[in-house]
Design an enzyme around this catalytic site. Structure first.
Site, PDB file in Angstrom:
ATOM      1  CG  MET A   1      10.875  -1.489  10.523  1.00  0.00           C
ATOM      2  SD  MET A   1      11.995  -1.355   9.111  1.00  0.00           S
ATOM      3  CE  MET A   1      13.484  -0.802   9.961  1.00  0.00           C
TER       4      MET A   1
ATOM      5  CB  ALA B   1       3.711   4.537   3.527  1.00  0.00           C
ATOM      6  CG  LEU B   2       7.290   1.281  -0.536  1.00  0.00           C
ATOM      7  CD1 LEU B   2       8.094   0.921  -1.771  1.00  0.00           C
ATOM      8  CD2 LEU B   2       6.309   0.162  -0.191  1.00  0.00           C
TER       9      LEU B   2
ATOM     10  N   GLY C   1       4.929 -10.149   4.568  1.00  0.00           N
ATOM     11  CA  GLY C   1       5.679 -10.116   5.817  1.00  0.00           C
ATOM     12  C   GLY C   1       4.971 -10.867   6.929  1.00  0.00           C
ATOM     13  CD  GLN C   2       7.034 -14.142  11.782  1.00  0.00           C
ATOM     14  OE1 GLN C   2       8.061 -14.590  11.272  1.00  0.00           O
ATOM     15  NE2 GLN C   2       6.898 -13.982  13.092  1.00  0.00           N
TER      16      GLN C   2
ATOM     17  CG  MET D   1      -2.005  -1.063   1.144  1.00  0.00           C
ATOM     18  SD  MET D   1      -3.512  -0.654   2.074  1.00  0.00           S
ATOM     19  CE  MET D   1      -2.849  -0.404   3.719  1.00  0.00           C
TER      20      MET D   1
ATOM     21  CG  HIS E   1       6.890  -2.204   2.449  1.00  0.00           C
ATOM     22  ND1 HIS E   1       6.822  -1.096   3.263  1.00  0.00           N
ATOM     23  CD2 HIS E   1       5.644  -2.744   2.436  1.00  0.00           C
ATOM     24  CE1 HIS E   1       5.588  -0.962   3.715  1.00  0.00           C
ATOM     25  NE2 HIS E   1       4.855  -1.951   3.237  1.00  0.00           N
TER      26      HIS E   1
ATOM     27  CG  ASP F   1       0.721  -7.397   7.684  1.00  0.00           C
ATOM     28  OD1 ASP F   1       0.176  -6.705   8.560  1.00  0.00           O
ATOM     29  OD2 ASP F   1       1.517  -6.935   6.851  1.00  0.00           O
TER      30      ASP F   1
END
Length: 299
Positions: free
Chosen positions: A195, A43-44, A158-159, A41, A48, A161
């Site tokens: 993060m 806003a890296l 990513g873990q 989404m 990411h 989530d």
């Protein structure tokens, strides 16, 4: 790096990437190349970028997407203020060697009259889905569309989530998507804060308070490492730490099966200690795996 704003443009870009000269094929100069996909989404941050690097290491070409998906936000959530930094994000992706990025508008992903949704029953109502009704329906729908549009061989998440990962793995299995979901470890700040694009909402004091999430998880991890297998005692250890910051409002603190998201009372195999809490107005999530890394979370 090629930038595409329409479905037709990104499909053309992927087609060119897939059938471009492939130096990995010995004895042949042309052939099918593997495509890694990193949906975001925007806003890296380094979390990411770790997904991009994993995709670069495993795939012949990498495609990313930046789309703030309105259907996964509730009516009183932060869709309107979610950070949108497209140019800076594209510069980061290009620096990392991403081959193409998909930058659709809402109307491209949800044309007028669209009425079809994808939802993983039962799983979609657990953890974040319980406190954010409709969230995982929005996630599953947009990711299913992105998978259909891009057609990757591997997709990277990513873990952090973990509940989203569980929903998407089940969706991929149930709907027979011909791709692999790859889960990469949580990337943390030096002080342990996981993060997140939402970390930028935090004041200095809120950021300090937010560290209680990772401390609570470490306490649960330490208890498990010391031999504790009673889920209630592990939760008590985490809750005791969370209580050190009374301004932080706990949404959930659980020990669950990482694939079904069902509570685990006696930890006899892989389990996930997971927490969601509000620090000020910002909702943060974090988790840690207990015991051997389950197959669902292995790189």
């Amino acid at each position: 790096m090629r930038r595409a704003e329409t479905i037709a443009e990104i499909r053309a870009a992927v087609r060119e990437l897939r059938y471009r000269e492939n130096p990995r094929l010995k004895g042949e100069t042309w052939g099918t190349r593997s495509i890694g996909f990193v949906p975001t989404m925007g806003a890296l941050h380094e979390g990411h970028l770790s997904l991009v690097r994993a995709a670069k290491a495993e795939c012949d070409a990498v495609v990313a997407s930046i789309f703030v998906n309105p259907t996964q936000f509730g009516p009183n959530e932060d869709f309107g203020k979610y950070p949108r930094t497209v140019e800076a994000d594209c510069a980061l992706l290009e620096r990392e060697g991403v081959d193409a990025v998909f930058l659709p508008q809402v109307e491209e992903m949800y044309p007028a009259g669209a009425t079809t949704w994808v939802e993983v029953e039962e799983l979609s109502g657990r953890l974040d889905g319980a406190s954010r009704p409709g969230h995982f329906r929005g996630v599953a729908t947009v990711v299913a569309k992105l998978f259909h549009i891009v057609g990757p061989d591997r997709a990277y998440f990513g873990q952090k989530d973990a509940a989203q990962v569980a929903n998407l793995r089940r969706m991929v299995r149930d709907l027979d998507f011909d791709l692999e979901v790859v889960v990469c470890p949580i990337v943390r700040e030096a002080d342990g804060l996981a993060m997140s694009s939402r970390n930028r909402y935090l004041s200095v004091e809120e950021r300090r308070q937010g560290l209680v999430l990772s401390r609570a998880l470490r306490a649960m991890e330490a208890g498990h490492a010391a031999g504790e297998r009673d889920g209630r005692r592990l939760l008590a250890a985490g809750a005791s730490v969370m209580a050190e910051e009374p301004a932080v409002r706990v949404d959930y603190l659980r020990v669950v099966d990482p694939e079904t998201l069902v509570d685990v009372e006696a930890v006899s195999g892989p389990a996930l200690a997971t927490v969601a809490a509000y620090v000020g107005a910002t909702r943060l999530i974090d988790n840690v795996l207990l015991g051997e890394t389950p197959a669902a979370f292995k790189l």
